[in-house]
Write an enzyme that holds these catalytic residues in place. Structure first.
Site, PDB file in Angstrom:
ATOM      1  N   LYS A 102    -117.245 -30.889  32.256  1.00 21.23           N
ATOM      2  CA  LYS A 102    -116.584 -32.201  32.354  1.00 21.23           C
ATOM      3  C   LYS A 102    -115.176 -31.972  32.850  1.00 21.23           C
ATOM      4  O   LYS A 102    -114.456 -31.105  32.352  1.00 21.23           O
ATOM      5  CB  LYS A 102    -116.543 -32.855  30.952  1.00 21.23           C
ATOM      6  N   GLN A 115    -108.983 -27.243  31.176  1.00 19.42           N
ATOM      7  CA  GLN A 115    -109.905 -28.311  30.781  1.00 19.42           C
ATOM      8  C   GLN A 115    -110.828 -27.863  29.645  1.00 19.42           C
ATOM      9  O   GLN A 115    -111.173 -28.659  28.769  1.00 19.42           O
ATOM     10  CB  GLN A 115    -110.737 -28.734  32.004  1.00 19.42           C
ATOM     11  N   LYS A 129    -108.763 -28.168  26.531  1.00 16.01           N
ATOM     12  CA  LYS A 129    -108.413 -29.579  26.324  1.00 16.01           C
ATOM     13  C   LYS A 129    -109.618 -30.355  25.792  1.00 16.01           C
ATOM     14  O   LYS A 129    -109.528 -31.103  24.826  1.00 16.01           O
ATOM     15  CB  LYS A 129    -107.974 -30.180  27.674  1.00 16.01           C
ATOM     16  N   LYS A 181    -113.790 -28.441  36.924  1.00 15.70           N
ATOM     17  CA  LYS A 181    -112.829 -29.149  37.790  1.00 15.70           C
ATOM     18  C   LYS A 181    -113.274 -28.957  39.220  1.00 15.70           C
ATOM     19  O   LYS A 181    -113.920 -27.957  39.542  1.00 15.70           O
ATOM     20  CB  LYS A 181    -111.426 -28.557  37.613  1.00 15.70           C
ATOM     21  N   GLY A 204    -111.925 -38.672  37.953  1.00 12.55           N
ATOM     22  CA  GLY A 204    -110.766 -38.683  38.848  1.00 12.55           C
ATOM     23  C   GLY A 204    -109.695 -37.685  38.458  1.00 12.55           C
ATOM     24  O   GLY A 204    -109.717 -37.086  37.386  1.00 12.55           O
ATOM     25  N   ASP A 205    -108.780 -37.477  39.358  1.00  8.06           N
ATOM     26  CA  ASP A 205    -107.548 -36.707  39.146  1.00  8.06           C
ATOM     27  C   ASP A 205    -106.631 -37.119  40.305  1.00  8.06           C
ATOM     28  O   ASP A 205    -106.825 -38.208  40.872  1.00  8.06           O
ATOM     29  CB  ASP A 205    -107.839 -35.194  39.133  1.00  8.06           C
ATOM     30  N   THR A 251    -105.076 -41.954  29.942  1.00  9.84           N
ATOM     31  CA  THR A 251    -104.251 -40.742  29.962  1.00  9.84           C
ATOM     32  C   THR A 251    -102.797 -41.087  29.622  1.00  9.84           C
ATOM     33  O   THR A 251    -102.165 -40.437  28.778  1.00  9.84           O
ATOM     34  CB  THR A 251    -104.339 -40.047  31.332  1.00  9.84           C
ATOM     35  N   ASN A 267    -101.734 -43.048  38.555  1.00  7.30           N
ATOM     36  CA  ASN A 267    -102.464 -43.555  37.396  1.00  7.30           C
ATOM     37  C   ASN A 267    -101.759 -43.217  36.077  1.00  7.30           C
ATOM     38  O   ASN A 267    -101.517 -44.096  35.243  1.00  7.30           O
ATOM     39  CB  ASN A 267    -103.891 -42.988  37.415  1.00  7.30           C
ATOM     40  N   SER A 319    -113.169 -40.604  28.877  1.00 10.06           N
ATOM     41  CA  SER A 319    -114.340 -40.325  29.713  1.00 10.06           C
ATOM     42  C   SER A 319    -115.532 -39.992  28.821  1.00 10.06           C
ATOM     43  O   SER A 319    -116.667 -40.416  29.090  1.00 10.06           O
ATOM     44  CB  SER A 319    -114.080 -39.137  30.640  1.00 10.06           C
TER      45      SER A 319
HETATM   46  P1  NDP Z   1    -102.418 -39.968  41.155  1.00  3.76           P
HETATM   47  O1  NDP Z   1    -102.995 -39.481  42.420  1.00  3.76           O
HETATM   48  O2  NDP Z   1    -102.748 -41.332  40.671  1.00  3.76           O
HETATM   49  O3  NDP Z   1    -100.837 -39.854  41.199  1.00  3.76           O
HETATM   50  C1  NDP Z   1    -100.217 -38.638  41.435  1.00  3.76           C
HETATM   51  C2  NDP Z   1     -98.720 -38.862  41.484  1.00  3.76           C
HETATM   52  O4  NDP Z   1     -98.059 -37.607  41.475  1.00  3.76           O
HETATM   53  C3  NDP Z   1     -98.279 -39.566  42.754  1.00  3.76           C
HETATM   54  O5  NDP Z   1     -97.144 -40.317  42.454  1.00  3.76           O
HETATM   55  C4  NDP Z   1     -97.969 -38.399  43.672  1.00  3.76           C
HETATM   56  O6  NDP Z   1     -97.050 -38.688  44.709  1.00  3.76           O
HETATM   57  C5  NDP Z   1     -97.359 -37.417  42.714  1.00  3.76           C
HETATM   58  N1  NDP Z   1     -97.589 -36.052  43.219  1.00  3.76           N
HETATM   59  C6  NDP Z   1     -98.782 -35.468  43.484  1.00  3.76           C
HETATM   60  N2  NDP Z   1     -98.607 -34.234  43.969  1.00  3.76           N
HETATM   61  C7  NDP Z   1     -97.288 -34.045  44.017  1.00  3.76           C
HETATM   62  C8  NDP Z   1     -96.483 -32.971  44.424  1.00  3.76           C
HETATM   63  N3  NDP Z   1     -97.022 -31.810  44.889  1.00  3.76           N
HETATM   64  N4  NDP Z   1     -95.135 -33.113  44.304  1.00  3.76           N
HETATM   65  C9  NDP Z   1     -94.601 -34.270  43.830  1.00  3.76           C
HETATM   66  N5  NDP Z   1     -95.317 -35.334  43.441  1.00  3.76           N
HETATM   67  C10 NDP Z   1     -96.629 -35.222  43.532  1.00  3.76           C
HETATM   68  O7  NDP Z   1    -102.817 -38.874  40.058  1.00  3.76           O
HETATM   69  P2  NDP Z   1    -102.816 -38.993  38.466  1.00  3.76           P
HETATM   70  O8  NDP Z   1    -101.763 -39.908  38.006  1.00  3.76           O
HETATM   71  O9  NDP Z   1    -104.221 -39.214  38.046  1.00  3.76           O
HETATM   72  O10 NDP Z   1    -102.464 -37.480  38.053  1.00  3.76           O
HETATM   73  C11 NDP Z   1    -101.137 -37.049  37.769  1.00  3.76           C
HETATM   74  C12 NDP Z   1    -101.189 -35.798  36.906  1.00  3.76           C
HETATM   75  O11 NDP Z   1    -101.879 -36.087  35.690  1.00  3.76           O
HETATM   76  C13 NDP Z   1    -101.926 -34.607  37.511  1.00  3.76           C
HETATM   77  O12 NDP Z   1    -101.317 -33.410  37.055  1.00  3.76           O
HETATM   78  C14 NDP Z   1    -103.323 -34.711  36.902  1.00  3.76           C
HETATM   79  O13 NDP Z   1    -103.977 -33.472  36.891  1.00  3.76           O
HETATM   80  C15 NDP Z   1    -102.948 -35.161  35.498  1.00  3.76           C
HETATM   81  N6  NDP Z   1    -104.000 -35.795  34.711  1.00  3.76           N
HETATM   82  C16 NDP Z   1    -104.658 -36.902  35.174  1.00  3.76           C
HETATM   83  C17 NDP Z   1    -105.627 -37.487  34.396  1.00  3.76           C
HETATM   84  C18 NDP Z   1    -106.323 -38.737  34.812  1.00  3.76           C
HETATM   85  O14 NDP Z   1    -107.103 -39.242  34.016  1.00  3.76           O
HETATM   86  N7  NDP Z   1    -106.085 -39.276  35.992  1.00  3.76           N
HETATM   87  C19 NDP Z   1    -106.014 -36.933  33.089  1.00  3.76           C
HETATM   88  C20 NDP Z   1    -105.197 -35.810  32.662  1.00  3.76           C
HETATM   89  C21 NDP Z   1    -104.244 -35.276  33.472  1.00  3.76           C
HETATM   90  P3  NDP Z   1     -97.552 -38.762  46.230  1.00  3.76           P
HETATM   91  O15 NDP Z   1     -98.176 -40.123  46.357  1.00  3.76           O
HETATM   92  O16 NDP Z   1     -96.342 -38.591  47.061  1.00  3.76           O
HETATM   93  O17 NDP Z   1     -98.541 -37.645  46.417  1.00  3.76           O
HETATM   94  O1  2IT Z   2    -107.228 -33.441  33.871  1.00  5.98           O
HETATM   95  C1  2IT Z   2    -108.006 -34.246  33.316  1.00  5.98           C
HETATM   96  O2  2IT Z   2    -108.247 -34.192  32.106  1.00  5.98           O
HETATM   97  C2  2IT Z   2    -108.590 -35.312  34.145  1.00  5.98           C
HETATM   98  N1  2IT Z   2    -108.266 -35.401  35.327  1.00  5.98           N
HETATM   99  C3  2IT Z   2    -109.596 -36.249  33.551  1.00  5.98           C
HETATM  100  C4  2IT Z   2    -110.947 -35.615  33.512  1.00  5.98           C
HETATM  101  C5  2IT Z   2    -112.076 -36.517  33.097  1.00  5.98           C
HETATM  102  O3  2IT Z   2    -113.207 -36.007  33.126  1.00  5.98           O
HETATM  103  O4  2IT Z   2    -111.862 -37.669  32.741  1.00  5.98           O
END
Ligand code: NDP
Ligand code: 2IT
Length: 461
Positions: free
Chosen positions: A98, A119, A122, A134, A173-174, A217, A248, A393
């Site tokens: 997952k 993961q 976690k 992943k 997603g991520d 998240t 997100n 999830s």
């Molecule tokens: P999104 O794609 O929705 O948003 C990512 C954000 O981070 C954007 O604002 C993006 O800016 C910025 N970003 C991405 N890469 C870079 C970079 N190299 N340098 C600077 N800014 C950057 O992703 P999420 O919000 O889903 O994910 C954000 C973080 O949270 C990640 O580390 C992800 O692994 C983690 N996460 C997400 C989960 C989820 O459920 N979605 C769960 C647990 C953790 P830009 O548009 O310019 O790329």
């Molecule tokens: O990093 C993470 O925990 C996620 N991007 C969410 C993974 C999931 O299966 O919901």
């Protein structure tokens, strides 16, 4: 490194880390994640020598399997492109693989292995039965039309569909993969397999998704911060908060902070950040959500509408991020890995920050972590603080299996209780191992024990 109150790292662990580095060359993020976890585990190995004899750590760093595949697709002009697709199936010790899919040009094997490794621990912390995985691609959805994204997702799923399934491997997603991408991926899976199953999470509400999954998240990272503050008899009310990212996780972090009376003042993307001294309120958040999720614009445009805010573009000559220098009490890094260096961590401490709850995965470098631990602030590593996303999830999977859907209140209540349970597990485990208040060691050991015991029970596989 993670030395606060813990005996020196043993020769066995040091050798193992060095072995992981030689064996997995050119994968610095994977080395970093393994180092941070393994340096926490000596006290466990002292109490449970059978783990060492069973080579549990050696087995944990070797994925069950790594899938790498070609993803050919055509853009709107008819030009053909070839990207690389990946899925790392890391561990199925406590449940089906997952974890999310990341679409970003920086994606490579090492980054996905670090994410898959994190993961595993976690998912163990969530209290739910999920293994770790992943995947993703170096495809960049930015600037692509919906049709281009759809064609890419269909091509990606055409190969991935052979390897996943609701009881085998359940992606989500991520970065770069949100509701739109999950929709296209699900459509193609259904078409190829002729099955309507819970093979992906983060689905739309009309076709098997769970209420609160989009929020989970960010909400979870804020719930975790609230739990940490409660250990000092404090709340989030009135606290100034630095948030990075604007996707997100960042959006729903801001939403929950506002509900709890805190004042978020920053947001960012990879081009720069905005600072709004008056605070990002509900009206500004609604504008941001439309800007990022519907118009797919840049954070700079925030200041076109809200004149009180300033935009600071990334300055490549800086070896620090000025976002982390503003006066605040809390920080929620919610963009990407290694966005807080040792220097940034020092700036945060100087700015008065004493709560850091990581929405992103591994946003703090090893030097930064060391500084937070030495300062004894309330510091929650991503594998604990952002586990609410994958936990919800897991709740989506349960609802799919039962063919039922829970109300918003029910899912949010379960999420809240899970975050409280994760906090308690980290806190109590740290205490049992003589490092009270060290959430890094607490999370690593609590997550590890459940996986290690399952591996012991299941024999040599
Ligand atoms: P999104 O794609 O929705 O948003 C990512 C954000 O981070 C954007 O604002 C993006 O800016 C910025 N970003 C991405 N890469 C870079 C970079 N190299 N340098 C600077 N800014 C950057 O992703 P999420 O919000 O889903 O994910 C954000 C973080 O949270 C990640 O580390 C992800 O692994 C983690 N996460 C997400 C989960 C989820 O459920 N979605 C769960 C647990 C953790 P830009 O548009 O310019 O790329
Ligand atoms: O990093 C993470 O925990 C996620 N991007 C969410 C993974 C999931 O299966 O919901």
């Amino acid at each position: 490194m993670i030395a606060v109150g813990v005996p020196k790292v043993s020769g066995y662990i040091r050798d193992l880390i060095s072995e992981v580095k030689t064996h997995n060359q050119g994968e610095p993020e994977f080395h970093q994640a393994v180092t941070e976890v393994f340096e926490s585990l000596d006290p466990v190995l002292e109490r449970r020598p059978e783990y060492r004899a069973a080579r549990i750590l050696e087995r944990l760093v070797e994925p069950d399997r790594v899938l790498m595949f070609r993803v050919p697709w055509q853009d709107d002009e008819g030009t053909i492109h070839v990207n690389r697709g990946f899925r790392i199936e890391m561990s199925s010790a406590i449940g089906p693989y997952k974890g999310g899919l990341r679409f970003h040009p920086s994606v490579n094997l090492g980054i996905l292995k670090f994410l898959a490794f994190e993961q595993v621990l976690k998912n163990s912390l969530t209290t739910l039965p999920m293994g770790g995985g992943k995947g993703g691609s170096d495809f960049d959805p930015k600037g692509k039309s919906d049709n281009e994204v759809m064609r890419f997702c269909q091509s990606f799923m055409t190969e991935l569909s052979r390897h996943i399934g609701p009881d085998t491997d359940v992606p989500a997603g991520d970065i770069g993969v949100g509701g739109r991408e999950i929709g296209y991926l699900f459509g193609q899976y259904k078409r190829i397999r002729n099955e309507f199953t819970g093979v992906l999470t983060g689905k739309g509400l009309n076709w098997g998704g769970s209420l609160i999954r989009p929020e989970a998240t960010g909400y979870g990272a804020v719930y975790f911060a609230a739990e940490m503050l409660a250990t000092r008899g404090e709340t989030l009310e009135g606290k100034t908060c630095l948030v990075s990212g604007s996707g997100n996780v960042a959006q729903y972090t801001v939403e929950k902070l506002l509900q709890l009376g805190a004042k978020p003042v920053t947001l960012s993307d990879s081009s720069g950040y905005i600072y709004d001294e008056k605070g990002i309120d509900a009206e500004k958040l609604a504008f941001l959500m439309d800007l990022k999720n519907v118009r797919r614009g840049r954070i700079r445009e925030f200041t076109d509408k809200f004149k009180g805010a300033v935009y600071i573009p990334v300055d490549p000559s800086h070896d620090y991020n000025p976002l982390w220098t503003h006066k605040a009490q809390c920080a929620f890094p919610s963009a990407t890995q290694n966005e807080i260096s040792g220097k940034d961590a020092e700036h945060l401490l100087d700015a008065g920050v004493y709560v850091v709850s990581e929405g992103a995965n591994m946003p703090t470098t090893l030097e930064g972590v060391e500084r937070f631990l030495a300062a004894r602030i309330l510091y929650a590593p991503g594998k604990a603080a952002n586990a609410g996303g994958v936990a919800t999830s897991g709740l989506e999977m349960s609802q799919n299996s039962m063919r039922l859907s829970w109300t918003r209140e029910e899912v949010d209540d379960r999420l809240h209780k899970i975050m409280q349970a994760i906090h308690k597990a980290c806190w109590e485990t740290a205490d049992q191992f003589g490092v009270k208040g060290n959430y890094v060691i607490g999370a690593n050991i609590a997550g590890f024990l459940k996986v290690a015991d399952a591996m012991m029970d299941q024999g040599l596989v």
